[in-house]
Design a protein around this motif. Structure first.
Motif, PDB file in Angstrom:
ATOM      1  N   GLU A 155     -11.947  21.889  -0.057  1.00 18.33           N
ATOM      2  CA  GLU A 155     -11.584  20.516   0.304  1.00 18.33           C
ATOM      3  C   GLU A 155     -12.516  19.508  -0.360  1.00 18.33           C
ATOM      4  OE1 GLU A 155     -11.710  20.553   4.542  1.00 18.33           O
ATOM      5  OE2 GLU A 155      -9.915  21.807   4.752  1.00 18.33           O
ATOM      6  N   LEU A 156     -13.795  19.834  -0.410  1.00 16.15           N
ATOM      7  CA  LEU A 156     -14.763  18.937  -1.031  1.00 16.15           C
ATOM      8  C   LEU A 156     -14.459  18.759  -2.510  1.00 16.15           C
ATOM      9  CD1 LEU A 156     -17.441  17.331  -0.722  1.00 16.15           C
ATOM     10  CD2 LEU A 156     -18.636  19.431  -1.388  1.00 16.15           C
ATOM     11  N   TYR A 157     -14.240  19.872  -3.212  1.00 15.56           N
ATOM     12  CA  TYR A 157     -13.974  19.797  -4.641  1.00 15.56           C
ATOM     13  C   TYR A 157     -12.651  19.090  -4.924  1.00 15.56           C
ATOM     14  CZ  TYR A 157     -17.843  23.009  -5.723  1.00 15.56           C
ATOM     15  OH  TYR A 157     -19.085  23.570  -5.876  1.00 15.56           O
ATOM     16  N   THR A 158     -11.655  19.323  -4.065  1.00 17.35           N
ATOM     17  CA  THR A 158     -10.382  18.610  -4.220  1.00 17.35           C
ATOM     18  C   THR A 158     -10.605  17.110  -4.096  1.00 17.35           C
ATOM     19  OG1 THR A 158      -9.104  20.485  -3.358  1.00 17.35           O
ATOM     20  CG2 THR A 158      -8.044  18.332  -3.306  1.00 17.35           C
ATOM     21  N   GLY A 159     -11.479  16.730  -3.169  1.00 13.90           N
ATOM     22  CA  GLY A 159     -11.825  15.322  -3.011  1.00 13.90           C
ATOM     23  C   GLY A 159     -12.534  14.754  -4.226  1.00 13.90           C
ATOM     24  N   PHE A 160     -13.232  15.619  -4.958  1.00 11.54           N
ATOM     25  CA  PHE A 160     -13.899  15.199  -6.194  1.00 11.54           C
ATOM     26  C   PHE A 160     -12.906  15.046  -7.348  1.00 11.54           C
ATOM     27  CE2 PHE A 160     -18.244  17.276  -5.030  1.00 11.54           C
ATOM     28  CZ  PHE A 160     -18.526  16.202  -4.195  1.00 11.54           C
ATOM     29  N   GLY A 161     -11.653  15.458  -7.125  1.00 11.96           N
ATOM     30  CA  GLY A 161     -10.634  15.355  -8.166  1.00 11.96           C
ATOM     31  C   GLY A 161     -10.416  16.629  -8.953  1.00 11.96           C
ATOM     32  N   ILE A 162     -10.976  17.736  -8.502  1.00 15.94           N
ATOM     33  CA  ILE A 162     -10.785  19.016  -9.187  1.00 15.94           C
ATOM     34  C   ILE A 162      -9.454  19.615  -8.737  1.00 15.94           C
ATOM     35  CG2 ILE A 162     -11.705  21.333  -9.571  1.00 15.94           C
ATOM     36  CD1 ILE A 162     -14.484  20.139  -8.878  1.00 15.94           C
ATOM     37  N   ASP A 163      -8.545  19.779  -9.667  1.00 22.68           N
ATOM     38  CA  ASP A 163      -7.210  20.309  -9.383  1.00 22.68           C
ATOM     39  C   ASP A 163      -7.196  21.793  -9.760  1.00 22.68           C
ATOM     40  OD1 ASP A 163      -4.527  21.048  -9.335  1.00 22.68           O
ATOM     41  OD2 ASP A 163      -3.834  19.110 -10.076  1.00 22.68           O
ATOM     42  N   PHE A 164      -7.344  22.647  -8.771  1.00 21.50           N
ATOM     43  CA  PHE A 164      -7.454  24.081  -9.045  1.00 21.50           C
ATOM     44  C   PHE A 164      -6.164  24.662  -9.605  1.00 21.50           C
ATOM     45  CE2 PHE A 164     -11.401  23.684  -6.992  1.00 21.50           C
ATOM     46  CZ  PHE A 164     -12.143  24.826  -7.244  1.00 21.50           C
ATOM     47  N   GLU A 165      -5.039  24.216  -9.121  1.00 22.87           N
ATOM     48  CA  GLU A 165      -3.771  24.750  -9.639  1.00 22.87           C
ATOM     49  C   GLU A 165      -3.599  24.370 -11.107  1.00 22.87           C
ATOM     50  OE1 GLU A 165       0.854  25.334  -8.211  1.00 22.87           O
ATOM     51  OE2 GLU A 165      -0.361  23.749  -7.293  1.00 22.87           O
ATOM     52  N   HIS A 166      -3.977  23.158 -11.464  1.00 20.55           N
ATOM     53  CA  HIS A 166      -3.882  22.716 -12.861  1.00 20.55           C
ATOM     54  C   HIS A 166      -4.869  23.488 -13.739  1.00 20.55           C
ATOM     55  CE1 HIS A 166      -3.373  20.035 -16.289  1.00 20.55           C
ATOM     56  NE2 HIS A 166      -4.681  19.872 -16.334  1.00 20.55           N
ATOM     57  N   THR A 167      -6.024  23.794 -13.181  1.00 20.84           N
ATOM     58  CA  THR A 167      -7.073  24.458 -13.957  1.00 20.84           C
ATOM     59  C   THR A 167      -6.829  25.953 -14.100  1.00 20.84           C
ATOM     60  OG1 THR A 167      -8.708  22.825 -13.236  1.00 20.84           O
ATOM     61  CG2 THR A 167      -9.558  24.915 -14.086  1.00 20.84           C
ATOM     62  N   TYR A 168      -6.375  26.588 -13.005  1.00 18.89           N
ATOM     63  CA  TYR A 168      -6.294  28.050 -12.978  1.00 18.89           C
ATOM     64  C   TYR A 168      -4.870  28.602 -12.883  1.00 18.89           C
ATOM     65  CZ  TYR A 168     -11.253  27.440 -11.989  1.00 18.89           C
ATOM     66  OH  TYR A 168     -12.570  27.062 -12.059  1.00 18.89           O
ATOM     67  N   GLY A 169      -3.906  27.742 -12.621  1.00 15.49           N
ATOM     68  CA  GLY A 169      -2.526  28.204 -12.529  1.00 15.49           C
ATOM     69  C   GLY A 169      -2.156  28.762 -11.178  1.00 15.49           C
ATOM     70  N   ASP A 170      -3.068  28.686 -10.207  1.00 13.51           N
ATOM     71  CA  ASP A 170      -2.774  29.141  -8.847  1.00 13.51           C
ATOM     72  C   ASP A 170      -3.717  28.422  -7.881  1.00 13.51           C
ATOM     73  OD1 ASP A 170      -5.319  30.499  -8.613  1.00 13.51           O
ATOM     74  OD2 ASP A 170      -4.487  32.184  -9.717  1.00 13.51           O
ATOM     75  N   LYS A 171      -3.534  28.689  -6.610  1.00 14.15           N
ATOM     76  CA  LYS A 171      -4.404  28.081  -5.595  1.00 14.15           C
ATOM     77  C   LYS A 171      -5.013  29.169  -4.715  1.00 14.15           C
ATOM     78  CE  LYS A 171      -3.605  23.848  -4.259  1.00 14.15           C
ATOM     79  NZ  LYS A 171      -3.051  22.609  -3.640  1.00 14.15           N
ATOM     80  N   THR A 172      -5.430  30.261  -5.372  1.00 14.07           N
ATOM     81  CA  THR A 172      -6.108  31.334  -4.640  1.00 14.07           C
ATOM     82  C   THR A 172      -7.566  30.976  -4.362  1.00 14.07           C
ATOM     83  OG1 THR A 172      -6.793  32.457  -6.669  1.00 14.07           O
ATOM     84  CG2 THR A 172      -4.637  33.070  -5.754  1.00 14.07           C
ATOM     85  N   TYR A 173      -8.097  30.057  -5.155  1.00 12.10           N
ATOM     86  CA  TYR A 173      -9.505  29.641  -5.055  1.00 12.10           C
ATOM     87  C   TYR A 173     -10.460  30.819  -5.252  1.00 12.10           C
ATOM     88  CZ  TYR A 173      -7.604  25.262  -3.316  1.00 12.10           C
ATOM     89  OH  TYR A 173      -6.901  24.077  -3.191  1.00 12.10           O
ATOM     90  N   GLN A 174     -10.018  31.779  -6.076  1.00 14.57           N
ATOM     91  CA  GLN A 174     -10.881  32.908  -6.405  1.00 14.57           C
ATOM     92  C   GLN A 174     -11.612  32.617  -7.716  1.00 14.57           C
ATOM     93  OE1 GLN A 174      -8.188  36.367  -6.229  1.00 14.57           O
ATOM     94  NE2 GLN A 174      -9.277  36.962  -4.376  1.00 14.57           N
ATOM     95  N   LEU A 175     -12.903  32.885  -7.720  1.00 17.21           N
ATOM     96  CA  LEU A 175     -13.747  32.619  -8.876  1.00 17.21           C
ATOM     97  C   LEU A 175     -14.692  33.800  -9.108  1.00 17.21           C
ATOM     98  CD1 LEU A 175     -14.823  28.932  -8.114  1.00 17.21           C
ATOM     99  CD2 LEU A 175     -13.159  29.670  -9.828  1.00 17.21           C
TER     100      LEU A 175
END
Length: 216
Positions: A155-175
């Motif tokens: 949630e914090l990173y999303t608030g910073f404008g980081i779009d995980f789906e755009h960056t990684y192609g999914d929203k698993t939030y696995q790194l």
């Protein structure tokens, strides 16, 4: 300037610029991740690496076996272009690339970013080595580095404008845990730096020392 000195300087700026509650959340979730001891189950010195093939930032398939035919391989796992610690590390490794080449070493960086995002990373940091897209984290899982980002940090990173789906192609939030390995031509790990604390990174001079050991 060492990579640690650069990171220390960035940390001073971060603490000056971010609100206290945000810093506290980052520190708390980082400590909780450290307590999971994920690295204990990751590949370590002496382990043999299975071959893998990943596309680089230009869309060309890069195979570990082909790299090992040329010499030892330095592999750096990073989280993404949005991570300032990752960018500092990638630039520092790039600065050491001429020295790595004196040992016939190949350098690659790996993240789960989509190819377009990987290209952006390479261009932004003016990297002169292959930056690979491990979409779906298959290679990171092979190395035992995978974890799921804490929901509060999501949630914090999303608030910073980081779009995980755009960056990684999914929203698993696995790194992947940030990690750096040296692999000899037999496919065996001779150096490993990995830590659940994402602010700690391998010093390129230590990687170089490991390569020096490979050539003795």
């Amino acid at each position: 300037m060492s990579l640690k000195a650069q990171i220390d300087a960035f940390n001073v700026q971060k603490e000056a610029n971010l609100p206290a509650d945000v810093l506290a959340l980052m520190n708390t979730t980082n400590e909780e991740l450290i307590a999971q001891h994920i690295r204990n189950n990751a590949l370590q010195v002496g382990d043999k690496i299975e071959n893998f093939i990943l596309a680089n930032h230009l869309g060309k398939n890069i195979e570990l076996a082909d790299l090992l035919n040329k010499g030892p391989v330095v592999v750096s796992f990073y989280r993404g272009a949005w991570c300032p610690y990752c960018n500092l590390e990638l630039k520092a490794l790039n600065d050491f690339l001429p020295q790595f080449k004196t040992k016939s070493a190949q350098l690659v960086a790996i993240s789960p970013q989509l190819p377009d995002q990987t290209l952006t990373t390479a261009q932004k940091n003016e990297l002169e080595f292959d930056v690979l897209s491990d979409v779906g984290n298959k290679v990171a899982q092979q190395f035992g580095l995978l974890f799921t980002l804490d929901k509060r940090i999501q949630e914090l990173y999303t608030g910073f404008g980081i779009d995980f789906e755009h960056t990684y192609g999914d929203k698993t939030y696995q790194l992947p845990l940030p990690a750096t390995y040296v692999i000899n031509q037999e496919g065996v790990i001779t150096y490993a730096f990995l830590n659940e604390d994402y602010t700690l990174r391998a010093e390129p001079s230590d990687v170089m020392a490991a390569l020096d050991g490979e050539n003795k």
